[in-house]
Enzyme design. Structure first.
Site, PDB file in Angstrom:
ATOM      1  N   SER A 261       0.806  -1.056  -0.096  1.00 19.16           N
ATOM      2  CA  SER A 261      -0.307  -0.103  -0.080  1.00 19.16           C
ATOM      3  C   SER A 261       0.960   1.189   0.019  1.00 19.16           C
ATOM      4  O   SER A 261       1.718   1.416  -0.580  1.00 19.16           O
ATOM      5  CB  SER A 261      -0.950  -0.225   1.188  1.00 19.16           C
ATOM      6  N   LYS A 265       4.181   2.301  -2.382  1.00 17.15           N
ATOM      7  CA  LYS A 265       4.771   3.349  -2.939  1.00 17.15           C
ATOM      8  C   LYS A 265       6.202   3.598  -2.613  1.00 17.15           C
ATOM      9  O   LYS A 265       6.897   3.812  -3.349  1.00 17.15           O
ATOM     10  CB  LYS A 265       3.681   4.548  -2.764  1.00 17.15           C
ATOM     11  N   TRP A 352      -9.887   0.574  -5.276  1.00 14.51           N
ATOM     12  CA  TRP A 352      -9.373   1.623  -4.917  1.00 14.51           C
ATOM     13  C   TRP A 352      -8.030   1.874  -5.560  1.00 14.51           C
ATOM     14  O   TRP A 352      -7.506   3.155  -5.830  1.00 14.51           O
ATOM     15  CB  TRP A 352      -9.442   1.752  -3.214  1.00 14.51           C
ATOM     16  N   HIS A 402      -7.664  -5.674  -0.235  1.00 17.53           N
ATOM     17  CA  HIS A 402      -6.447  -4.615  -0.024  1.00 17.53           C
ATOM     18  C   HIS A 402      -5.750  -5.492   1.429  1.00 17.53           C
ATOM     19  O   HIS A 402      -6.319  -5.326   2.407  1.00 17.53           O
ATOM     20  CB  HIS A 402      -6.828  -3.318   0.286  1.00 17.53           C
TER      21      HIS A 402
HETATM   22  C1  GCU Z   1      -5.379   4.747   1.890  1.00 12.86           C
HETATM   23  C2  GCU Z   1      -4.751   5.524   0.597  1.00 12.86           C
HETATM   24  C3  GCU Z   1      -3.909   4.625  -0.201  1.00 12.86           C
HETATM   25  C4  GCU Z   1      -2.923   3.811   0.479  1.00 12.86           C
HETATM   26  C5  GCU Z   1      -3.699   2.982   1.463  1.00 12.86           C
HETATM   27  C6  GCU Z   1      -2.743   2.330   2.565  1.00 12.86           C
HETATM   28  O1  GCU Z   1      -6.291   3.920   1.313  1.00 12.86           O
HETATM   29  O2  GCU Z   1      -6.062   6.130  -0.077  1.00 12.86           O
HETATM   30  O3  GCU Z   1      -3.361   5.443  -1.209  1.00 12.86           O
HETATM   31  O4  GCU Z   1      -2.241   2.926  -0.390  1.00 12.86           O
HETATM   32  O5  GCU Z   1      -4.397   4.032   2.470  1.00 12.86           O
HETATM   33  O6  GCU Z   1      -1.641   2.674   2.597  1.00 12.86           O
HETATM   34  O7  GCU Z   1      -3.321   1.432   3.125  1.00 12.86           O
END
Ligand code: GCU
Length: 424
Positions: A261, A265, A352, A402
């Site tokens: 997540s 990144k 998402w 997720h």
């Molecule tokens: C939120 C956010 C995402 C991210 C995620 C996470 O959903 O919008 O961009 O990847 O958190 O880190 O769990």
């Protein structure tokens, strides 16, 4: 059952906070756009060799992502030091060796410390290793009672038993389902993890964490092209690698950086900024990670910059609701990692994060890997669920939401062993 309820609560909280945005989940509403060609430079010249990629194209793309997306590291540290806090030859029922290492970073007479928790297969003398941040403290990834609890600020979470922003015994082991430690050790790998909040607390406050060490007198936020939190976390991954170079039980040439997540990144940006990694894994990294921004599917640049204003550099806000003006897209972030192999993973119910956008990024980064005679993703059709593609760019999509599951880890271990051959 308890976990299920926790997930529903989390999902509810997340969807509530994004309710103000108009989110597109329909393929027919994805705007038309051209995927910027990684092999044509900004001056319109075609790039046809790996040398031209390295000398002409990569630097300009890197500069763009550094100054306009994630933000530059504003200088060098004055020093870095390592201290063994604890070790055991008899961890995980005798299977593993455990070490807890404190890393201290110093700049402008200020310092910050973080702790790397490391498990290594006992049999091997110099192991390949997966390195990944965790969200709720090193002690949350395992029930091992010896793992030290961080004193850093933490996000409150009912599911993790965290209130008043303090980590306690009450979250020990609660995230162990995301870390297949036994499978990793049995697969011949070590696992190193760090609580990401020790490098930079995940809140919209740029006066804390590593940021603050680099400020001049009176400065309260980074310059427009300087590091947001994702870039700070990426920097932290590299500092862990600096430690591995000093540890004879770890094979520094075989470190695979992993992140889920937001931390996926950060892992991708770490792979682009530091070419010492042997592999990079992005698990459900979504917007600002592996997913193509120009698709505007699921989370968008405007949504992410509004909900998490501290993640990217301030210059990135220019692209809020303005993706068409972006001269790059996230497949070029993946390409910046070449020739280091990468693995992009998605989950079918994680719309998402735009699984199709994550896949297309992997596909469109492939021509750059081909310049290095490495195979990426050959077809632009997404593979079926649970049909992984294991190449120099690897991809899978699994069932479910997720998360990081055993299925994900089984694929990463297999890829690292059978394709990257890190255990030979
Ligand atoms: C939120 C956010 C995402 C991210 C995620 C996470 O959903 O919008 O961009 O990847 O958190 O880190 O769990």
């Amino acid at each position: 059952m308890k976990t299920l309820i926790h997930f529903s609560i989390l999902y509810f909280v997340c969807s509530m906070s994004f309710a103000q945005f108009d989110i597109n989940y329909e393929e027919s509403k994805v705007p038309e756009f051209t995927v910027p060609d990684p092999l044509t430079n900004f001056a319109g010249e075609k790039i046809t060799t790996s040398d031209d990629w390295i000398n002409k194209r990569r630097p300009e793309l890197f500069e763009f992502f550094e100054n306009k997306v994630y933000g530059k590291v504003p200088g060098d540290l004055d020093s870095i030091s390592f201290k063994l806090l604890e070790e055991s030859e008899n961890a995980l029922n005798g299977k593993a060796r455990r070490k807890q290492i404190e890393v201290t970073l110093v700049k402008n007479e200020k310092s910050i410390s973080f702790t790397i928790l490391i498990y290594l297969p006992k049999k091997s003398t110099s192991s390949p290793i997966f390195l990944g941040y965790n969200f709720f403290g090193n002690h949350s990834i395992t029930t091992d009672a010896n793992v030290i609890i961080s004193e850093a600020w933490a996000m409150n979470s009912e599911a993790m038993n965290i209130d008043e922003h303090r980590l306690t015994e009450a979250s020990r082991g609660l995230r162990s389902h995301r870390w297949a430690i036994e499978k990793i050790i049995d697969g011949g790998f070590g696992l190193a993890t760090i609580y990401y909040g020790e490098i930079d607390p995940d809140k919209n406050d740029l006066m804390d964490g590593l940021h603050e060490l680099f400020y001049e007198q009176g400065q309260e936020k980074p310059k427009n092209n300087e590091w947001g939190s994702l870039s700070v976390w990426a920097f932290g991954y590299s500092r862990a690698l600096d430690y591995f170079e000093k540890d004879k039980n770890i094979d520094t040439n075989k470190v695979v950086v992993f992140g889920h997540s937001r931390l996926g990144k950060a892992a991708l940006w770490a792979g682009a900024t530091d070419q010492r990694f042997a592999g990079v894994i992005s698990n459900d990294s979504g917007c600002g990670g592996a997913a193509l921004s120009k698709r505007r599917f699921g989370e968008t640049i405007n949504v992410i910059n509004t909900s998490f204003p501290h993640w990217f550099c301030l210059n990135f806000k220019r692209y809020n609701n303005n993706e068409e003006e972006l001269p790059v897209d996230q497949h070029q972030l993946l390409a910046l990692i070449a020739p280091t192999p990468i693995y992009v993973a998605s989950a079918i119910d994680d719309q998402w994060a735009d699984p199709k956008g994550e896949f297309l990024s992997a596909y469109h980064a492939s021509p750059v890997y081909e310049l290095f005679d490495m195979e990426g993703i050959a077809a632009n059709q997404m593979p079926e669920v649970h049909n992984p593609i294991h190449q120099s760019i690897a991809y899978h999509i699994r069932e479910g939401k997720h998360d990081v599951t055993d299925y994900d880890w089984e694929q990463y271990i297999k890829w690292a062993n059978e394709f990257l051959k890190l255990n030979q």
